[in-house]
Design a protein around this motif. Structure first.
Motif, PDB file in Angstrom:
ATOM      1  N   PHE A 163     -32.609   2.197 -40.696  1.00 55.96           N
ATOM      2  CA  PHE A 163     -33.908   1.517 -40.523  1.00 55.96           C
ATOM      3  C   PHE A 163     -34.887   2.430 -39.795  1.00 55.96           C
ATOM      4  CE2 PHE A 163     -36.858  -1.221 -38.208  1.00 55.96           C
ATOM      5  CZ  PHE A 163     -37.244  -2.123 -39.184  1.00 55.96           C
TER       6      PHE A 163
ATOM      7  N   ASP B 141     -39.098   2.241 -38.545  1.00 49.18           N
ATOM      8  CA  ASP B 141     -40.328   1.442 -38.506  1.00 49.18           C
ATOM      9  C   ASP B 141     -41.533   2.373 -38.367  1.00 49.18           C
ATOM     10  OD1 ASP B 141     -40.371   2.270 -35.893  1.00 49.18           O
ATOM     11  OD2 ASP B 141     -40.461   0.268 -35.012  1.00 49.18           O
TER      12      ASP B 141
ATOM     13  N   PRO C 298     -34.058   1.786 -49.234  1.00 49.65           N
ATOM     14  CA  PRO C 298     -35.203   1.090 -48.624  1.00 49.65           C
ATOM     15  C   PRO C 298     -36.125   2.012 -47.829  1.00 49.65           C
ATOM     16  CG  PRO C 298     -33.165  -0.118 -48.226  1.00 49.65           C
ATOM     17  CD  PRO C 298     -32.775   1.206 -48.797  1.00 49.65           C
TER      18      PRO C 298
ATOM     19  N   SER D 238     -38.323   3.745 -50.138  1.00 50.22           N
ATOM     20  CA  SER D 238     -39.391   2.835 -50.575  1.00 50.22           C
ATOM     21  C   SER D 238     -40.486   2.745 -49.514  1.00 50.22           C
ATOM     22  CB  SER D 238     -38.830   1.443 -50.851  1.00 50.22           C
ATOM     23  OG  SER D 238     -37.872   1.492 -51.878  1.00 50.22           O
TER      24      SER D 238
ATOM     25  N   TRP E  24     -34.511  -4.427 -50.447  1.00 56.69           N
ATOM     26  CA  TRP E  24     -35.843  -3.953 -50.085  1.00 56.69           C
ATOM     27  C   TRP E  24     -36.670  -5.083 -49.476  1.00 56.69           C
ATOM     28  CZ3 TRP E  24     -39.035  -0.936 -48.115  1.00 56.69           C
ATOM     29  CH2 TRP E  24     -40.376  -0.813 -48.465  1.00 56.69           C
TER      30      TRP E  24
ATOM     31  N   TYR F  48     -35.536  -5.571 -45.997  1.00 57.63           N
ATOM     32  CA  TYR F  48     -36.065  -4.485 -45.156  1.00 57.63           C
ATOM     33  C   TYR F  48     -37.506  -4.793 -44.765  1.00 57.63           C
ATOM     34  CZ  TYR F  48     -36.691   0.327 -43.469  1.00 57.63           C
ATOM     35  OH  TYR F  48     -36.910   1.438 -42.680  1.00 57.63           O
TER      36      TYR F  48
ATOM     37  N   GLU G 275     -37.546  -7.548 -42.114  1.00 62.48           N
ATOM     38  CA  GLU G 275     -37.095  -7.012 -40.824  1.00 62.48           C
ATOM     39  C   GLU G 275     -38.186  -6.140 -40.205  1.00 62.48           C
ATOM     40  OE1 GLU G 275     -33.508  -4.682 -40.997  1.00 62.48           O
ATOM     41  OE2 GLU G 275     -33.504  -4.302 -38.841  1.00 62.48           O
ATOM     42  N   LEU G 276     -38.811  -5.322 -41.044  1.00 66.98           N
ATOM     43  CA  LEU G 276     -39.865  -4.424 -40.559  1.00 66.98           C
ATOM     44  C   LEU G 276     -41.026  -5.230 -39.969  1.00 66.98           C
ATOM     45  CD1 LEU G 276     -40.793  -1.395 -40.478  1.00 66.98           C
ATOM     46  CD2 LEU G 276     -42.022  -1.869 -42.584  1.00 66.98           C
TER      47      LEU G 276
END
Lengths: 124, 144
Positions: A58, A60, A89, A92, B40, B43, B46-47
Motif C-alpha cells: 500500500f 498513499d 493496485p 493503478s 483495486w 485499494y 482504503e486510500l
C-alpha cells in the motif's frame, strides 16, 4: 509519531544500490522514516537506485510524495531511480496520478538495472 | 442520501496518531472486503480512509496525539459511506483542487497535495460540514 525506523534490505551491484523495503506500507505512518532512511543512503554518495517494492502492499499520497522527493534529490546529483515488482493496485494508483509518466516501473530488478544502465549512458 | 438494504455498520475510534493509521485502514478495508471482491476498488476505499484521517491528524489536530477520530463505516451491496468526526481545527484547505504538473519537469514536481484530489477522484460524493463544534466529513460511493 510516524518516525519509526523502516526496515529494508540493500545490496550493491555495478554502482547500482538495490533497496527493498520490508514494510508493507509506505503511507503517512511510515513515509517520514522511509524518507530519512533513503536520504541517509543517498548522502553516502550513491546516485543510482533500484527500489524493489515486492513487499509493499500500500502506498498513499504521502508515499508518492516521498518517492518524488527521492527522485528529485537523485536528479540533483545526475542520478536516477527505477522501481520494480510493483503490485497491480499500486501500478493503478501510479497511472491515475500520472506517476507512471514520472517513474520507470520495471517488472523485476534485472529490467530496472538495465533501465538505469541505459539512462546513465544517455545522460552521463 | 442513499437508501441502504441490510447494511453492515461499524464504528471505529482511534487516537490522532499517524502510527495508528494502519490499524484503522486494515479495519475499514476488512469491513469492505466482506462485500467487495475487487482488489483495486478495495485499494481506492482504503486510500480514501487513509487520506481523510491523515488530513484530520495533520491539519485539524496539527499532529498532536491524544485526540479522538471517529470513523463510521456503513455499506451494503450498492453503497459504501465513510463518516469521519473530529473536534480539531476547521478545515480551510481548498477541497477538490486538482494538482497540475509536468511529469518531465522533475525539479518542479509537487511532493504534496494529492490526497484530497484522490478522494474526489475515487468517491462519488464528498460532504464537509461542521455541527456542534465537530468537523464532519462524509465520503460516499456507489458500488454498482
Amino acid at each position: 509519531m510516524g518516525c519509526n525506523i523502516m526496515d529494508f534490505e540493500t545490496r550493491k551491484e555495478n554502482s547500482i544500490l538495490i533497496v527493498k523495503p520490508l514494510e508493507k506500507r509506505i503511507d503517512a505512518s511510515t513515509s517520514t522514516a522511509f524518507k530519512g532512511e533513503m536520504s541517509d543512503l543517498i548522502s553516502k554518495g550513491d546516485k543510482f537506485f533500484v527500489l524493489n517494492l515486492a513487499k509493499v502492499e500500500f502506498i498513499d499520497s504521502s508515499g508518492l510524495g516521498t518517492l518524488i522527493s527521492i527522485l528529485k534529490t537523485l536528479a540533483l546529483s545526475k542520478g536516477s531511480l527505477a522501481l520494480c515488482e510493483v503490485n497491480t493496485p499500486i501500478k493503478s494508483l501510479f497511472a491515475v496520478t500520472r506517476m507512471d509518466k514520472v517513474f520507470s516501473i520495471s517488472n523485476d530488478e534485472s529490467e530496472a538495472k538495465i533501465f538505469l544502465e541505459d539512462w546513465r549512458k544517455k545522460n552521463g | 442520501m442513499a437508501e441502504f438494504i441490510d447494511p453492515k455498520t461499524i464504528k471505529i475510534i482511534i487516537e490522532s496518531r499517524l502510527d495508528h493509521l494502519p490499524l484503522l485502514a486494515k479495519a475499514a478495508k476488512g469491513v469492505c472486503s466482506t462485500i467487495i471482491d475487487d482488489e483495486w476498488l478495495l485499494y481506492q476505499l482504503e486510500l480514501c480512509v487513509v487520506e481523510a484521517v491523515s488530513n484530520i491528524i495533520i491539519h485539524a489536530y496539527q499532529r498532536k496525539a491524544g485526540n479522538s477520530i471517529e470513523v463510521d463505516v456503513k455499506l451494503d451491496k450498492q453503497h459504501v459511506i465513510f463518516k469521519f468526526l473530529d473536534t480539531g481545527l476547521k478545515n480551510t484547505q481548498p477541497f477538490g483542487s486538482e494538482l497540475t504538473f509536468d511529469p518531465t519537469d522533475i525539479a518542479n514536481l509537487p511532493e504534496s497535495g494529492r490526497g484530497i484530489p484522490l478522494i474526489y477522484q475515487f468517491m462519488d460524493d464528498v460532504v464537509v460540514e461542521q455541527e456542534q463544534g465537530k468537523n464532519i466529513t462524509i465520503l460516499s460511493k456507489k458500488l454498482s
